[in-house]
Design a protein around this motif. Structure first.
Motif, PDB file in Angstrom:
ATOM      1  N   PRO A  52     -11.784  25.368  12.428  1.00  0.00           N
ATOM      2  CA  PRO A  52     -11.231  24.849  12.084  1.00  0.00           C
ATOM      3  C   PRO A  52     -12.848  23.865  10.741  1.00  0.00           C
ATOM      4  N   VAL A  53     -13.815  24.129  11.205  1.00  0.00           N
ATOM      5  CA  VAL A  53     -14.835  23.845  10.258  1.00  0.00           C
ATOM      6  C   VAL A  53     -15.961  25.117  10.091  1.00  0.00           C
ATOM      7  N   VAL A  54     -16.134  25.643   8.566  1.00  0.00           N
ATOM      8  CA  VAL A  54     -16.338  26.854   8.742  1.00  0.00           C
ATOM      9  C   VAL A  54     -17.189  26.486   7.393  1.00  0.00           C
ATOM     10  N   LEU A  55     -18.661  26.660   8.016  1.00  0.00           N
ATOM     11  CA  LEU A  55     -19.721  26.465   6.867  1.00  0.00           C
ATOM     12  C   LEU A  55     -20.287  27.723   5.868  1.00  0.00           C
ATOM     13  N   PHE A 106     -22.895  27.945  -3.589  1.00  0.00           N
ATOM     14  CA  PHE A 106     -23.216  27.985  -1.565  1.00  0.00           C
ATOM     15  C   PHE A 106     -24.242  26.810  -1.870  1.00  0.00           C
ATOM     16  N   PRO A 107     -24.032  26.087  -0.578  1.00  0.00           N
ATOM     17  CA  PRO A 107     -22.688  26.206   0.774  1.00  0.00           C
ATOM     18  C   PRO A 107     -21.137  25.875   0.172  1.00  0.00           C
ATOM     19  N   GLN A 108     -20.862  26.614   0.687  1.00  0.00           N
ATOM     20  CA  GLN A 108     -19.359  26.085   0.972  1.00  0.00           C
ATOM     21  C   GLN A 108     -18.504  25.000   2.506  1.00  0.00           C
ATOM     22  N   LEU A 109     -17.990  24.124   2.288  1.00  0.00           N
ATOM     23  CA  LEU A 109     -17.583  23.885   3.666  1.00  0.00           C
ATOM     24  C   LEU A 109     -16.070  24.153   3.437  1.00  0.00           C
ATOM     25  N   TYR A 110     -15.714  24.449   4.230  1.00  0.00           N
ATOM     26  CA  TYR A 110     -13.963  24.892   4.428  1.00  0.00           C
ATOM     27  C   TYR A 110     -13.932  23.521   5.892  1.00  0.00           C
ATOM     28  N   ILE A 111     -12.194  23.003   5.940  1.00  0.00           N
ATOM     29  CA  ILE A 111     -12.117  22.210   6.487  1.00  0.00           C
ATOM     30  C   ILE A 111     -10.810  22.896   7.037  1.00  0.00           C
ATOM     31  N   LYS A 112     -10.181  23.391   8.166  1.00  0.00           N
ATOM     32  CA  LYS A 112      -9.110  23.734   8.209  1.00  0.00           C
ATOM     33  C   LYS A 112      -8.567  24.379   7.002  1.00  0.00           C
ATOM     34  N   GLY A 113      -9.720  25.185   6.747  1.00  0.00           N
ATOM     35  CA  GLY A 113      -8.956  26.580   5.163  1.00  0.00           C
ATOM     36  C   GLY A 113      -9.183  26.512   3.972  1.00  0.00           C
ATOM     37  N   LEU A 147     -15.735  11.850   5.450  1.00  0.00           N
ATOM     38  CA  LEU A 147     -15.949  13.056   5.794  1.00  0.00           C
ATOM     39  C   LEU A 147     -15.770  13.115   7.320  1.00  0.00           C
ATOM     40  N   GLU A 148     -16.228  11.887   8.590  1.00  0.00           N
ATOM     41  CA  GLU A 148     -16.077  11.994   9.060  1.00  0.00           C
ATOM     42  C   GLU A 148     -14.188  11.882  10.157  1.00  0.00           C
ATOM     43  N   ALA A 149     -13.207  11.315   8.780  1.00  0.00           N
ATOM     44  CA  ALA A 149     -12.175  10.757   9.128  1.00  0.00           C
ATOM     45  C   ALA A 149     -11.666  12.624   8.765  1.00  0.00           C
ATOM     46  N   LEU A 150     -11.969  13.196   7.750  1.00  0.00           N
ATOM     47  CA  LEU A 150     -11.651  14.751   7.479  1.00  0.00           C
ATOM     48  C   LEU A 150     -11.816  14.994   8.846  1.00  0.00           C
ATOM     49  N   LEU A 151     -12.436  15.638   9.592  1.00  0.00           N
ATOM     50  CA  LEU A 151     -13.727  15.678  10.551  1.00  0.00           C
ATOM     51  C   LEU A 151     -12.619  15.822  12.018  1.00  0.00           C
ATOM     52  N   ALA A 152     -12.282  14.242  11.980  1.00  0.00           N
ATOM     53  CA  ALA A 152     -11.241  13.639  13.510  1.00  0.00           C
ATOM     54  C   ALA A 152      -9.951  14.083  13.199  1.00  0.00           C
ATOM     55  N   GLU A 153      -9.120  14.712  12.073  1.00  0.00           N
ATOM     56  CA  GLU A 153      -8.035  14.675  12.179  1.00  0.00           C
ATOM     57  C   GLU A 153      -7.506  15.828  12.562  1.00  0.00           C
ATOM     58  N   VAL A 203     -25.970  20.057   4.272  1.00  0.00           N
ATOM     59  CA  VAL A 203     -25.000  20.281   4.367  1.00  0.00           C
ATOM     60  C   VAL A 203     -25.298  20.215   5.919  1.00  0.00           C
ATOM     61  N   VAL A 204     -25.758  21.179   6.258  1.00  0.00           N
ATOM     62  CA  VAL A 204     -25.762  21.117   8.478  1.00  0.00           C
ATOM     63  C   VAL A 204     -26.533  19.701   9.098  1.00  0.00           C
ATOM     64  N   GLN A 205     -27.375  19.344   8.192  1.00  0.00           N
ATOM     65  CA  GLN A 205     -28.262  18.150   8.924  1.00  0.00           C
ATOM     66  C   GLN A 205     -27.330  17.021   8.828  1.00  0.00           C
ATOM     67  N   ILE A 206     -26.207  16.818   7.909  1.00  0.00           N
ATOM     68  CA  ILE A 206     -25.262  15.988   7.187  1.00  0.00           C
ATOM     69  C   ILE A 206     -24.143  16.999   9.032  1.00  0.00           C
ATOM     70  N   LEU A 207     -23.883  17.903   8.449  1.00  0.00           N
ATOM     71  CA  LEU A 207     -22.674  17.994   9.718  1.00  0.00           C
ATOM     72  C   LEU A 207     -22.703  18.101  11.374  1.00  0.00           C
ATOM     73  N   ASP A 208     -24.344  17.732  11.995  1.00  0.00           N
ATOM     74  CA  ASP A 208     -25.347  18.274  12.938  1.00  0.00           C
ATOM     75  C   ASP A 208     -25.523  16.455  12.986  1.00  0.00           C
ATOM     76  N   GLU A 209     -25.515  15.732  11.968  1.00  0.00           N
ATOM     77  CA  GLU A 209     -25.633  14.250  11.533  1.00  0.00           C
ATOM     78  C   GLU A 209     -24.458  13.818  12.436  1.00  0.00           C
ATOM     79  N   VAL A 210     -22.813  14.014  12.329  1.00  0.00           N
ATOM     80  CA  VAL A 210     -21.467  13.102  12.204  1.00  0.00           C
ATOM     81  C   VAL A 210     -21.279  14.400  13.682  1.00  0.00           C
TER      82      VAL A 210
END
Lengths: 77, 101
Positions: free
Chosen positions: B15-18, B70-77, B95-101, B35-42
């Motif tokens: 669902p989440v690809v970086l 790059f980087p390119q972050l994809y959520i649900k494709g 971002l957290e809202a998108l990840l929670a969906e 971006v890695v730091q942010i993703l790990d943070e949340v």
């Protein structure tokens, strides 16, 4: 090596109605772009518009471009 | 399998690809690192793919997404964006809202 002034020119030439302020070291650039056409567009769409304005220059000349995008109204607030 | 199919398969698998420069443990670019730091943070669960190791993928992604960096972050494709956009979404809570969906 590409200069910030050149990037500013390319953006303003390719994105009608825009004003760009660009700084950078020849590889990484930071740009603040103001354009009425951004209205109603989310950030992704705005970035795509700037990339479209730069076209193939993004591939060849510019290693990285950080962008902040605003409409004229957003910039005032 | 052509490169578009390969990319689609990667996006379908997680669902989440970086797509980044380097790996999440050893980023090789400041923007990818951010971006890695942010993703790990949340606390996001995500797959990291190192485009420095695959030139075909690196070019193929630029064509696939019509996005030049790059980087390119994809959520649900779907392409969410690069470092600037991810940072903005993180700061405004989207971002957290998108990840929670």
């Amino acid at each position: 090596m590409t200069s910030p002034e050149q990037i500013k020119e390319w953006i303003e030439a390719g994105l009608a109605g825009s004003t760009a302020s660009v700084s950078g070291d020849g590889r990484h650039f930071d740009a603040v772009i103001i354009c009425p056409a951004f209205a109603g567009c989310n950030t992704l769409k705005r970035h795509r518009m700037v990339y479209a304005a730069l076209g193939t220059k993004m591939q060849a000349e510019i290693h990285a471009l950080s962008m902040q995008t605003f409409t004229p109204d957003e910039r005032k607030s | 399998m052509n490169i578009n199919e390969k990319i689609q398969k990667q996006l379908d698998a997680s669902p989440v690809v970086l797509y980044m420069k380097g790996t999440r443990d050893f980023p090789q670019c400041g923007f990818s690192n951010r971006v890695v730091q942010i993703l790990d943070e949340v606390g996001a669960v995500y797959t990291d793919i190192n485009i420095l190791e695959d030139a075909e993928l690196r070019q193929g992604l630029k064509d696939f997404s019509n996005w030049p960096t790059f980087p390119q972050l994809y959520i649900k494709g779907e392409l969410i964006g690069g470092c600037d956009i991810v940072t903005e979404l993180y700061e405004n809570g989207e971002l957290e809202a998108l990840l929670a969906e």
